[in-house]
Scaffold this motif. Structure first.
Motif, mmCIF file in Angstrom:
data_model
loop_
_atom_site.group_PDB
_atom_site.id
_atom_site.type_symbol
_atom_site.label_atom_id
_atom_site.label_comp_id
_atom_site.label_asym_id
_atom_site.label_seq_id
_atom_site.Cartn_x
_atom_site.Cartn_y
_atom_site.Cartn_z
ATOM 1 N N TYR A 185 34.925 -30.906 35.447
ATOM 2 C CA TYR A 185 34.303 -30.250 36.599
ATOM 3 C C TYR A 185 33.568 -31.310 37.387
ATOM 4 N N LYS A 186 33.763 -31.365 38.683
ATOM 5 C CA LYS A 186 33.137 -32.423 39.479
ATOM 6 C C LYS A 186 32.513 -31.867 40.745
ATOM 7 N N PRO A 245 36.217 -23.375 42.323
ATOM 8 C CA PRO A 245 36.218 -22.995 40.896
ATOM 9 C C PRO A 245 35.319 -21.795 40.585
ATOM 10 N N HIS A 246 34.497 -21.380 41.586
ATOM 11 C CA HIS A 246 33.625 -20.216 41.328
ATOM 12 C C HIS A 246 34.447 -18.978 40.997
ATOM 13 N N THR A 298 32.653 -33.223 32.653
ATOM 14 C CA THR A 298 32.858 -32.755 31.272
ATOM 15 C C THR A 298 34.315 -33.011 30.931
ATOM 16 N N GLU A 349 36.408 -25.307 30.913
ATOM 17 C CA GLU A 349 36.696 -26.729 30.699
ATOM 18 C C GLU A 349 36.528 -27.095 29.228
ATOM 19 N N ASP A 362 32.560 -28.525 45.090
ATOM 20 C CA ASP A 362 32.856 -28.741 43.676
ATOM 21 C C ASP A 362 34.311 -28.370 43.394
ATOM 22 N N TYR A 363 34.815 -28.924 42.346
ATOM 23 C CA TYR A 363 36.223 -28.680 42.023
ATOM 24 C C TYR A 363 36.477 -28.979 40.542
ATOM 25 N N ILE A 364 37.646 -28.547 40.101
ATOM 26 C CA ILE A 364 38.071 -28.862 38.731
ATOM 27 C C ILE A 364 39.234 -29.840 38.837
ATOM 28 N N GLU A 365 39.132 -30.930 38.078
ATOM 29 C CA GLU A 365 40.197 -31.939 38.122
ATOM 30 C C GLU A 365 40.961 -31.875 36.798
ATOM 31 N N ARG A 371 34.840 -18.870 37.347
ATOM 32 C CA ARG A 371 33.587 -18.524 36.621
ATOM 33 C C ARG A 371 33.430 -17.029 36.473
#
Ligand code: UD1
Length: 429
Positions: free
Chosen positions: A416-417, A393-394, A427, A404, A3-6, A397
């Motif tokens: 978030y993907k 991305p954890h 989102t 986001e 998972d990652y944040i774009e 958190r």
């Protein structure tokens, strides 16, 4: 699956961000519930991994916790355990702070040493020396602290060689449950220390001098419950303000006391940002070029080390050369290599970093190695040309509630993907 944040950068940020309760105030105050059999109630508790881990830890010791939205009620009628294993302490360093309340209330504790981490060696010698001065018999064997105080702890006059936040928290908690007068000299002055002291006062301890280097505690045989509203998170707030500096626009953070920022607000002014603030908000507007600054981290009220990485990210967009000296941790430049992958020009020489601003920053795939390093990549990505992908991305958190959603609300293009198409979540944007 990963998972990652774009983030698609270069979109100015405009609007209001509601700041959550402070993680670093929540952890010690939740742990302080171990000092009493009575119920403690908290408001403004952030929904963060570290808070969930702390509640889990308290349940391990006999805590009964109930959580509804941002409210938590906890009571620990009886201490059912006296041991915190390495797996508990490794997952959350602040777990080590259970040592003092377990000793003060239960007269014995076995708590694994937290060890170092990615930002430095992080010893706990001052915690142990202070508790030993209070009469605890302390042995360290196989990475575990074995502490007993068969006849109870006694008051002491303790000098810290550095204003450690954690050591001040531990000694405050211990001294609050020991009848007599204890003194902590060279104490940390952070707002989170003041917040813990004010909770302990509600619980019945008599405490003077918080916010100064000398704290005098008149402890009690027993402590009662408390009702607490957590202070706003100055580090979360500072990150949003720096994001506004990097991306441009006007960002207001609500729910945080401007006095809790110490020197940080002066640095923002020197960066040529327009600043406006009231009792519980700060607003930053970028009207022209960002100016470079020279910053040195230090204990409160000096510039907070937890904002060092996000500040460095913002300074990549300044018109000139900035310097940052990190004096609190020896290894806290892990974010530099990732910022350089986005085009930053930063040189590091031991504790000093030189940031050559106005480099062409462009989106890239990067790894956030710890909570504030990851936050710096978010700040950099928001100001950079093109799309960035932030892995791991954890880490975010642990300290940024609804990151986001909060950024989307002020105009960021952020999502978030998850790479597995079956589990795709999106989102924002
Ligand atoms: C807390 C914060 C952390 C912040 C730090 C400094 C929480 C959960 N964490 O961490 O986000 O970066 O304050 O503002 O609130 N030291 C010793 N011996 C000791 C104790 C500390 O040498 O016994 C050193 C540490 O290695 C470090 C410095 O003192 O170099 C500051 O540490 P400290 O203030 O204790 O940080 P924490 O309480 O762990």
């Amino acid at each position: 699956m990963s998972d990652y944040i774009e983030i698609e950068g270069e979109k100015p940020l405009n609007g209001v961000v509601k700041i959550s309760g402070a993680k670093n105030a929540a952890l010690p105050q939740l742990i302080a519930t171990l000092l009493t059999a009575e119920q403690c109630e908290f408001e403004n508790v952030p929904a963060l991994e570290d808070v969930s881990l702390t509640l889990h830890l308290l349940e391990h010791f006999g805590g009964q916790a109930a959580r509804t939205s941002d409210k938590v009620k906890i009571s620990v009628p009886h201490l059912l355990a006296s041991e915190a294993s390495y797996s508990l302490v490794k997952a959350l360093r602040a777990s080590f702070w259970v040592l003092a309340p377990l000793l003060a209330r239960g007269r014995a504790a076995r708590v694994a040493l937290p060890g170092g981490d990615k930002i430095g060696a992080r010893p706990v010698d001052m915690h142990l020396e202070g508790l030993a001065q209070m009469g605890a018999d302390i042995k360290v064997k196989h990475g575990v602290v074995l502490a007993t105080a068969v006849d109870g702890l006694r008051p002491a006059d303790i000098q810290l060689r550095f204003p450690s936040v954690g050591a001040t928290h531990q000694l405050l908690m211990a001294a609050a449950l020991v009848p007599g007068t204890s003194i902590i000299r060279g104490a940390a002055r952070e707002p989170e220390v003041e917040a813990l002291a004010s909770m302990l006062m509600q619980m019945g301890a008599d405490i003077e001098g918080t916010g100064t280097a000398t704290i005098i505690i008149r402890g009690k045989e027993e402590l009662g419950g408390a009702k607490v509203r957590l202070i706003g998170d100055r580090i979360e707030a500072g990150t949003y303000l720096l994001a506004g500096a990097a991306a441009g626009g006007s960002v207001r953070v609500n729910g945080v006391n401007p006095l809790h920022f110490g020197e940080f607000l002066d640095l923002l002014s020197k960066m040529n940002l327009d600043l406006e603030y009231g009792d519980d908000y700060v607003q930053v507007t970028r009207a022209g070029d960002l100016k470079p600054v020279d910053a040195i981290t230090g204990p409160f009220p000096r510039f907070a080390t937890d904002l060092q990485a996000p500040l460095m990210a913002a300074l990549c967009f300044a018109s000139g050369i900035s310097t940052i000296e990190e004096t609190v941790y020896e290894g806290r430049f892990g974010h530099v290599s990732e910022l350089c992958r986005m085009g930053a020009k930063i040189q590091v020489d031991q504790q000093f970093a030189t940031i050559h601003g106005q480099s062409k920053m462009s989106g890239a795939e990067v790894d956030g190695h710890d909570i504030r390093a990851a936050a710096s990549l978010v700040v950099a990505a928001l100001g950079s040309n093109g799309t960035s992908v932030i892995y791991e991305p954890h880490h975010l958190r642990r300290g940024y509630e609804a990151l986001e959603a909060k950024f989307s609300n002020i105009g960021a293009r952020i999502g978030y993907k998850i790479t597995d198409p079956e589990d795709f979540v999106f989102t924002g944007c």
